[in-house]
Design a protein around this motif. Structure first.
Motif, PDB file in Angstrom:
ATOM      1  N   LEU A  33      69.171  51.209  40.664  1.00  0.00           N
ATOM      2  CA  LEU A  33      67.929  51.980  40.625  1.00  0.00           C
ATOM      3  C   LEU A  33      67.051  51.613  41.806  1.00  0.00           C
ATOM      4  CD1 LEU A  33      67.139  51.577  36.816  1.00  0.00           C
ATOM      5  CD2 LEU A  33      68.252  53.511  37.942  1.00  0.00           C
ATOM      6  N   ASN A  34      66.318  52.597  42.316  1.00  0.00           N
ATOM      7  CA  ASN A  34      65.429  52.383  43.442  1.00  0.00           C
ATOM      8  C   ASN A  34      64.316  51.423  43.040  1.00  0.00           C
ATOM      9  OD1 ASN A  34      63.751  52.569  45.674  1.00  0.00           O
ATOM     10  ND2 ASN A  34      63.928  54.791  45.814  1.00  0.00           N
ATOM     11  N   ASP A  35      64.168  50.305  43.768  1.00  0.00           N
ATOM     12  CA  ASP A  35      63.130  49.319  43.467  1.00  0.00           C
ATOM     13  C   ASP A  35      61.736  49.822  43.832  1.00  0.00           C
ATOM     14  OD1 ASP A  35      65.084  47.598  42.605  1.00  0.00           O
ATOM     15  OD2 ASP A  35      65.113  46.402  44.434  1.00  0.00           O
ATOM     16  N   GLU A  36      61.661  50.845  44.661  1.00  0.00           N
ATOM     17  CA  GLU A  36      60.398  51.402  45.139  1.00  0.00           C
ATOM     18  C   GLU A  36      59.512  50.350  45.784  1.00  0.00           C
ATOM     19  OE1 GLU A  36      58.599  53.861  42.114  1.00  0.00           O
ATOM     20  OE2 GLU A  36      60.266  55.275  42.205  1.00  0.00           O
ATOM     21  N   GLU A  37      60.139  49.415  46.471  1.00  0.00           N
ATOM     22  CA  GLU A  37      59.451  48.416  47.288  1.00  0.00           C
ATOM     23  C   GLU A  37      60.482  47.827  48.243  1.00  0.00           C
ATOM     24  OE1 GLU A  37      57.954  45.499  44.569  1.00  0.00           O
ATOM     25  OE2 GLU A  37      59.889  44.583  44.264  1.00  0.00           O
ATOM     26  N   ILE A  38      60.004  47.282  49.334  1.00  0.00           N
ATOM     27  CA  ILE A  38      60.894  46.672  50.320  1.00  0.00           C
ATOM     28  C   ILE A  38      61.560  45.457  49.693  1.00  0.00           C
ATOM     29  CG2 ILE A  38      60.999  45.482  52.542  1.00  0.00           C
ATOM     30  CD1 ILE A  38      58.629  47.231  53.427  1.00  0.00           C
ATOM     31  N   SER A  39      62.860  45.366  49.850  1.00  0.00           N
ATOM     32  CA  SER A  39      63.587  44.229  49.286  1.00  0.00           C
ATOM     33  C   SER A  39      64.726  43.839  50.220  1.00  0.00           C
ATOM     34  CB  SER A  39      64.105  44.556  47.879  1.00  0.00           C
ATOM     35  OG  SER A  39      65.028  45.617  47.927  1.00  0.00           O
ATOM     36  N   SER A  40      65.522  42.879  49.807  1.00  0.00           N
ATOM     37  CA  SER A  40      66.544  42.302  50.679  1.00  0.00           C
ATOM     38  C   SER A  40      67.910  42.974  50.569  1.00  0.00           C
ATOM     39  CB  SER A  40      66.696  40.819  50.363  1.00  0.00           C
ATOM     40  OG  SER A  40      67.094  40.675  49.016  1.00  0.00           O
ATOM     41  N   ALA A  41      68.021  44.045  49.801  1.00  0.00           N
ATOM     42  CA  ALA A  41      69.310  44.735  49.679  1.00  0.00           C
ATOM     43  C   ALA A  41      69.084  46.241  49.615  1.00  0.00           C
ATOM     44  CB  ALA A  41      70.054  44.269  48.432  1.00  0.00           C
ATOM     45  N   LYS A  42      70.001  46.986  50.206  1.00  0.00           N
ATOM     46  CA  LYS A  42      69.972  48.451  50.155  1.00  0.00           C
ATOM     47  C   LYS A  42      71.276  48.932  49.547  1.00  0.00           C
ATOM     48  CE  LYS A  42      67.013  49.104  54.185  1.00  0.00           C
ATOM     49  NZ  LYS A  42      66.918  49.613  55.563  1.00  0.00           N
ATOM     50  N   LEU A  43      71.155  49.896  48.636  1.00  0.00           N
ATOM     51  CA  LEU A  43      72.328  50.517  48.037  1.00  0.00           C
ATOM     52  C   LEU A  43      72.640  51.797  48.797  1.00  0.00           C
ATOM     53  CD1 LEU A  43      74.499  50.836  45.822  1.00  0.00           C
ATOM     54  CD2 LEU A  43      72.761  51.969  44.428  1.00  0.00           C
ATOM     55  N   ILE A  44      73.863  51.897  49.281  1.00  0.00           N
ATOM     56  CA  ILE A  44      74.341  53.099  49.965  1.00  0.00           C
ATOM     57  C   ILE A  44      75.260  53.824  48.989  1.00  0.00           C
ATOM     58  CG2 ILE A  44      75.670  54.014  51.897  1.00  0.00           C
ATOM     59  CD1 ILE A  44      75.126  51.269  53.291  1.00  0.00           C
ATOM     60  N   THR A  45      74.973  55.083  48.722  1.00  0.00           N
ATOM     61  CA  THR A  45      75.806  55.889  47.830  1.00  0.00           C
ATOM     62  C   THR A  45      76.231  57.153  48.561  1.00  0.00           C
ATOM     63  OG1 THR A  45      74.573  55.077  45.924  1.00  0.00           O
ATOM     64  CG2 THR A  45      75.936  57.035  45.585  1.00  0.00           C
ATOM     65  N   VAL A  46      77.534  57.360  48.647  1.00  0.00           N
ATOM     66  CA  VAL A  46      78.104  58.564  49.262  1.00  0.00           C
ATOM     67  C   VAL A  46      78.789  59.343  48.147  1.00  0.00           C
ATOM     68  CG1 VAL A  46      79.794  59.446  50.918  1.00  0.00           C
ATOM     69  CG2 VAL A  46      78.458  57.413  51.480  1.00  0.00           C
ATOM     70  N   THR A  47      78.348  60.575  47.940  1.00  0.00           N
ATOM     71  CA  THR A  47      78.948  61.434  46.919  1.00  0.00           C
ATOM     72  C   THR A  47      79.688  62.574  47.602  1.00  0.00           C
ATOM     73  OG1 THR A  47      77.156  60.911  45.387  1.00  0.00           O
ATOM     74  CG2 THR A  47      78.510  62.836  44.861  1.00  0.00           C
ATOM     75  N   ILE A  48      80.969  62.671  47.316  1.00  0.00           N
ATOM     76  CA  ILE A  48      81.816  63.731  47.866  1.00  0.00           C
ATOM     77  C   ILE A  48      82.085  64.723  46.737  1.00  0.00           C
ATOM     78  CG2 ILE A  48      83.980  64.288  49.021  1.00  0.00           C
ATOM     79  CD1 ILE A  48      82.387  62.247  50.617  1.00  0.00           C
ATOM     80  N   THR A  49      81.791  65.998  46.975  1.00  0.00           N
ATOM     81  CA  THR A  49      82.107  67.057  46.021  1.00  0.00           C
ATOM     82  C   THR A  49      83.326  67.796  46.547  1.00  0.00           C
ATOM     83  OG1 THR A  49      79.772  67.277  45.457  1.00  0.00           O
ATOM     84  CG2 THR A  49      81.233  69.070  44.787  1.00  0.00           C
ATOM     85  N   THR A  50      84.393  67.827  45.747  1.00  0.00           N
ATOM     86  CA  THR A  50      85.638  68.472  46.155  1.00  0.00           C
ATOM     87  C   THR A  50      85.530  69.984  45.948  1.00  0.00           C
ATOM     88  OG1 THR A  50      86.628  68.219  43.974  1.00  0.00           O
ATOM     89  CG2 THR A  50      86.983  66.421  45.544  1.00  0.00           C
ATOM     90  N   PRO A  51      86.446  70.762  46.520  1.00  0.00           N
ATOM     91  CA  PRO A  51      86.402  72.212  46.347  1.00  0.00           C
ATOM     92  C   PRO A  51      86.479  72.674  44.880  1.00  0.00           C
ATOM     93  CG  PRO A  51      87.807  71.680  48.188  1.00  0.00           C
ATOM     94  CD  PRO A  51      87.448  70.376  47.522  1.00  0.00           C
ATOM     95  N   ASN A  52      87.018  71.822  43.998  1.00  0.00           N
ATOM     96  CA  ASN A  52      87.060  72.200  42.575  1.00  0.00           C
ATOM     97  C   ASN A  52      85.883  71.583  41.810  1.00  0.00           C
ATOM     98  OD1 ASN A  52      88.035  69.612  42.717  1.00  0.00           O
ATOM     99  ND2 ASN A  52      89.762  69.934  41.346  1.00  0.00           N
ATOM    100  N   ASP A  53      84.803  71.256  42.548  1.00  0.00           N
ATOM    101  CA  ASP A  53      83.522  70.779  41.996  1.00  0.00           C
ATOM    102  C   ASP A  53      83.599  69.443  41.272  1.00  0.00           C
ATOM    103  OD1 ASP A  53      81.991  72.862  43.047  1.00  0.00           O
ATOM    104  OD2 ASP A  53      82.463  74.168  41.359  1.00  0.00           O
TER     105      ASP A  53
END
Length: 187
Positions: A155-175
Motif C-alpha cells: 500500500l502507498n505510504d503517502e510519505e517519503i520512505s526508504s523503499a519503492k514498490l514497482i508494479t508492472v501489470t500486463i494485460t494479454t489480448p484475452n484480457d
C-alpha cells in the motif's frame, strides 16, 4: 444374378451411419474447440512474462530518485531531497514531459503505459519491438505504478520512505492481467 447375392448397405443403414457420425463429430468438435482457445493462453503468458520481466529489469536498474547521487555515493537521497510521494512520474522538461528514453530514475515510470500513441511497443531506446514488421505484442497493454512502501505491505505510504514498490501489470489480448512487482530501496 439374384438380388439376394448382392452385398451392400441399405438406405436405412446409410442414414443411421450418417446420424451416428454426425453425433460423434459434434461431440468431438465441442471438446476440441475449447482446448484450442485455451492453448493460446500459455503463449500469451510467456510473452507477458518476457515483457514484464524486461520492464522490471529496466526500471530496477535506474536510480532510486531524481535527487540520487549517481556517482556511487552511500545515500541515494535523504528524507528531504527525495521526490514527494504525490509527485511521482515523468519529470517536466522545457519541451513538455520527459519521455521513456530520458527516464533516469525509478519514479519516472509511475503512470507509464504501452502501447504508445501510435499503438506500438518500444524498448528503452525508442526502437519498435517487431520482427519482420510484425508487432510482437499486438493486443497487449502495459501499466506501471511506483510508490513509496517502507513497510512492504503493498500500500502507498503517502510519505517519503526508504523503499519503492514497482508494479508492472500486463494485460494479454484475452484480457488476463499478469502482475509483476519488485521493491527498490534507498541504500
Amino acid at each position: 444374378m439374384h438380388v439376394k447375392n448382392l452385398k451392400g448397405f441399405t438406405l436405412i443403414e446409410q442414414v443411421i451411419g450418417i446420424v451416428v457420425f454426425s453425433i460423434a463429430l459434434g461431440l468431438f468438435t465441442s471438446l476440441l474447440v475449447p482446448q484450442v482457445v485455451r492453448s493460446v493462453d500459455p503463449v500469451y503468458q510467456v510473452r507477458a512474462s518476457e515483457l514484464g520481466q524486461s520492464l522490471i529489469n529496466e526500471i530496477s536498474g535506474k536510480s532510486y530518485d531524481e535527487a540520487s547521487d549517481r556517482t556511487g555515493g552511500a545515500i541515494r537521497c535523504d528524507g528531504t531531497s527525495c521526490s514527494a510521494w504525490n509527485n511521482m512520474g515523468a519529470d517536466p522538461m522545457d519541451s513538455g514531459t520527459e519521455s521513456r528514453i530520458n527516464f533516469d530514475d525509478v519514479d519516472d515510470y509511475n503512470g507509464f503505459e504501452m502501447p504508445d500513441d501510435n499503438g506500438k511497443f518500444s524498448n528503452a531506446l525508442g526502437n519498435t519491438l517487431s520482427i519482420n514488421g510484425a508487432d510482437l505484442y499486438s493486443g497487449f497493454k502495459v501499466r506501471v505504478s511506483v510508490f513509496y512502501d517502507a513497510n512492504f505491505d503493498g500500500l502507498n505510504d503517502e510519505e517519503i520512505s526508504s523503499a519503492k514498490l514497482i508494479t508492472v501489470t500486463i494485460t494479454t489480448p484475452n484480457d488476463a492481467d499478469i502482475t509483476f512487482s519488485t521493491y527498490v530501496s534507498n541504500y
